[in-house]
Motif scaffolding. Structure first.
Motif, PDB file in Angstrom:
ATOM      1  N   LYS A 384      -9.565  -3.633 -42.649  1.00 55.47           N
ATOM      2  CA  LYS A 384      -8.429  -4.273 -41.977  1.00 55.47           C
ATOM      3  C   LYS A 384      -8.846  -5.607 -41.363  1.00 55.47           C
ATOM      4  CE  LYS A 384      -6.152   0.105 -40.807  1.00 55.47           C
ATOM      5  NZ  LYS A 384      -5.792   1.034 -39.706  1.00 55.47           N
ATOM      6  N   MET A 385     -10.070  -5.653 -40.846  1.00 46.35           N
ATOM      7  CA  MET A 385     -10.562  -6.880 -40.223  1.00 46.35           C
ATOM      8  C   MET A 385     -10.644  -8.017 -41.241  1.00 46.35           C
ATOM      9  SD  MET A 385     -14.279  -7.638 -38.481  1.00 46.35           S
ATOM     10  CE  MET A 385     -15.095  -7.643 -40.101  1.00 46.35           C
ATOM     11  N   VAL A 386     -11.284  -7.765 -42.397  1.00 43.73           N
ATOM     12  CA  VAL A 386     -11.447  -8.856 -43.365  1.00 43.73           C
ATOM     13  C   VAL A 386     -10.101  -9.259 -43.973  1.00 43.73           C
ATOM     14  CG1 VAL A 386     -13.832  -8.219 -43.882  1.00 43.73           C
ATOM     15  CG2 VAL A 386     -11.998  -7.326 -45.315  1.00 43.73           C
ATOM     16  N   HIS A 396      -0.700 -12.794 -48.107  1.00 45.53           N
ATOM     17  CA  HIS A 396      -1.655 -12.030 -48.904  1.00 45.53           C
ATOM     18  C   HIS A 396      -3.077 -12.242 -48.402  1.00 45.53           C
ATOM     19  CE1 HIS A 396       1.773 -12.389 -51.789  1.00 45.53           C
ATOM     20  NE2 HIS A 396       1.449 -11.119 -52.002  1.00 45.53           N
ATOM     21  N   ALA A 397      -3.850 -11.163 -48.399  1.00 52.78           N
ATOM     22  CA  ALA A 397      -5.246 -11.239 -47.963  1.00 52.78           C
ATOM     23  C   ALA A 397      -6.105 -11.759 -49.104  1.00 52.78           C
ATOM     24  CB  ALA A 397      -5.740  -9.873 -47.510  1.00 52.78           C
ATOM     25  N   ARG A 398      -6.923 -12.781 -48.820  1.00 50.29           N
ATOM     26  CA  ARG A 398      -7.803 -13.337 -49.853  1.00 50.29           C
ATOM     27  C   ARG A 398      -8.988 -12.434 -50.107  1.00 50.29           C
ATOM     28  NH1 ARG A 398     -12.221 -16.518 -50.909  1.00 50.29           N
ATOM     29  NH2 ARG A 398     -12.989 -16.465 -48.769  1.00 50.29           N
ATOM     30  N   LEU A 399      -9.358 -11.622 -49.108  1.00 56.36           N
ATOM     31  CA  LEU A 399     -10.556 -10.799 -49.220  1.00 56.36           C
ATOM     32  C   LEU A 399     -10.231  -9.306 -49.305  1.00 56.36           C
ATOM     33  CD1 LEU A 399     -12.948 -12.493 -46.609  1.00 56.36           C
ATOM     34  CD2 LEU A 399     -12.927 -12.795 -49.097  1.00 56.36           C
ATOM     35  N   GLY A 400     -11.009  -8.610 -50.096  1.00 58.17           N
ATOM     36  CA  GLY A 400     -11.082  -7.165 -50.094  1.00 58.17           C
ATOM     37  C   GLY A 400     -12.497  -6.794 -49.702  1.00 58.17           C
ATOM     38  N   ALA A 401     -12.974  -5.621 -50.127  1.00 67.65           N
ATOM     39  CA  ALA A 401     -14.330  -5.222 -49.742  1.00 67.65           C
ATOM     40  C   ALA A 401     -14.884  -4.205 -50.724  1.00 67.65           C
ATOM     41  CB  ALA A 401     -14.334  -4.632 -48.334  1.00 67.65           C
TER      42      ALA A 401
END
Length: 540
Positions: A384-386, A396-401
């Motif tokens: 959730k942080m990234v 949209h979030a650019r990062l996943g993990a």
């Protein structure tokens, strides 16, 4: 100014049909120039009389060539008459049609640089003329001296080009060569074309350099007029010698060619226990006379560098402590501080149980579920942080993990390693493909599992597990481990290093930080993670 360019696959002697088709396309598309990347002519051992007649008509200029066209050398010898004509006319076969030769560089009138290395690879001598359909290592190495190229044309694929790619894993090149991979790495072309019996387009890949990094697109084209209607031409618009893009195209991977030499697995295993944050989990090492394999006794809790109660030397790197699990920034993090500027720190985090155990199954029945749940909660909080820190204007979030775990009964102290990665690489399947390919390249006898039931069964034994996540997508894959092979403790970090273009940082010892830098990263992470920390009241 951008120009439109087209590259075609092998023509294989269908000269009338090809140039007629090209004339129709040129009337609509207005190409600046066209390149034939494969064999223009048919196999000389089986050429029909009709095909020989077409060759003669072409050389006389009786088959119109509607646009400036360059043809590469494929893997077939050119007709003798063609070779003679090219030698006598400085590479021009007829109006608008020019040979690129066995090795050569052309600067077009629009300013584009084309480099070509053609023919089949040979370790011996070649005919002493520029149109022989064979090249040597010397040819490929000397072509590196051209320094750069907008377009690279080669008759053979670069070896390992499909590494870490999710595209066309069932498509095989006719031939591939290390020398071509090295040439691509040296020239860093914007486009690299070759040919095969099918169409193949790899995800774009970036080369190791200071940002903005050069990006190459590798495309292999099918034969003109193929019965399966596979794509035989690629057209695109771009500017000559333009600077690399400041933002990576979606799905871009690290260069598949920068694999380098593998570290000796024995030294990796032996070095693991020398530091609390050595990024692995295992207890084997090489020792004894003649390098005989020995089994190191796992350290006790009072000797373990991952146990909070024993070693406080790196306590300044701890960023969160729950009831049964704690977080710490990684010693010698794989990413650089500016790899993820939106985070403010490298983003490499370890999730570690407080109690000493080598695997989740080694915990008592009373504590196992609690430890597992809290490790998952910590991982979810980091995800959730990234995502939050990398959210674009469109939401949209650019990062996943990616989180990975080495679970070995002979291990030391269980840990999960967490690393951010571009969400586009996750959603395109590149991450999973990279781990699968690296296991294949390492010749591991076991294969990655992805079915939920198979993973659940395999978790009863030793394994390496990868947890892949981005918003809207989650996937776990697992590689069973056994005593039949030695598993590289840096495997996860090695794969991620290649994907990030940070392969020289594969081993944590090669990524030193000062204590002040470690403290600064930990403080930034504490602040960033605060609202997502499940161990704090009111956490999201």
């Amino acid at each position: 100014m951008a120009s439109k360019v087209a590259v075609a696959g092998s023509v294989n002697g269908k000269l009338l049909g090809f140039f007629a088709k090209l004339a129709g396309l040129q009337a609509k598309q207005k190409f600046a120039f066209v390149i034939v990347a494969g064999d223009l002519f048919a196999d000389q051992d089986s050429t029909s009389e009709a095909e020989k007649y077409e060759v003669k008509k072409l050389m006389k200029g009786e088959i119109p060539v509607p646009v400036t066209t360059y043809f590469a050398l494929g893997r077939r010898e050119l007709p003798e008459g063609v070779i003679t004509h090219l030698k006598e006319h400085d590479g021009e076969l007829c109006p608008n049609l020019f040979a690129l030769g066995r090795k050569g560089r052309v600067k077009t009138s629009e300013g584009f640089t084309i480099v070509a290395v053609g023919g089949a690879h040979s370790d011996g001598e070649v005919a002493n003329h520029p149109y022989a359909a064979v090249y040597t290592n010397k040819d490929a190495n000397s072509a590196k001296g051209y320094n750069d190229a907008d377009i690279l044309i080669t008759s053979e694929w670069p070896s390992a080009v499909r590494y870490a790619s999710a595209a066309g894993r069932d498509i095989k090149p006719a031939t591939s060569a290390d020398t071509i991979a090295e040439l691509c790495t040296a020239l860093k072309p914007r486009y690299h074309f070759s040919t095969s019996d099918q169409y193949y387009e790899r995800e774009p890949f970036f080369h190791a350099s200071d940002p903005p990094r050069p990006i190459t697109r590798f495309i292999s084209l099918a034969e003109f007029g193929n019965m399966e209607k596979k794509k035989w031409m690629s057209a695109f618009s771009f500017e000559p010698s333009a600077s690399p893009p400041t933002e990576m195209p979606e799905g871009t991977t690290a260069s598949p060619f920068t694999q380098g030499k593998k570290r000796r697995l024995e030294s990796q295993a032996e070095s693991f226990n020398t530091h609390r944050f050595a990024n692995g989990n295992g207890g084997d090492h090489q020792g004894g006379r003649g390098g005989k394999r020995m089994r190191r006794a796992p350290p006790k809790p009072t000797e373990c560098y991952f146990c909070l109660s024993f070693n406080q030397d790196a306590a300044h790197m701890i960023t969160a402590i729950g009831e049964q699990v704690y977080l710490t920034t990684s010693k010698g993090p794989l990413p650089l501080k500016d790899t993820y500027p939106e985070l403010g720190f490298p983003g490499h985090v370890l999730i570690i149980p407080v109690d000493h155990a080598p695997t989740l199954s080694a915990f008592s029945d009373e504590t196992r579920d609690g430890v597992t749940s809290e490790m998952i909660a910590m991982k979810d909080g980091l995800q959730k942080m990234v995502a939050s820190k990398s959210r674009n204007a469109d939401g949209h979030a650019r990062l996943g993990a990616v989180t990975w775990e080495i679970s070995k009964s002979s291990g030391v102290h269980l840990q999960w390693q967490f690393l951010p990665i571009a969400a586009s690489m996750i959603q395109s399947g590149v991450i999973e493909a990279a781990f699968v390919a690296e296991a294949e390249n390492s010749e591991y006898p076991t294969k990655f599992l992805s079915a939920t039931a198979e993973i659940a069964e395999a978790e009863k034994y030793d394994y390496f597990k990868v947890m892949i996540w981005s918003e809207g997508l989650r996937k776990d894959i697992l590689l069973p481990l056994d005593q039949s092979f030695r598993f590289d403790l840096q495997f996860g970090r090695r794969v991620m290093g290649k994907l990030l273009g940070l392969e020289p940082r594969t081993h944590w010892k090669d990524c030193p930080q000062s204590k002040a830098e470690e403290e600064a990263d930990a403080e930034i992470m504490k602040e960033a993670f605060k609202e997502f920390d499940p161990s704090m009241a009111g956490a999201a």
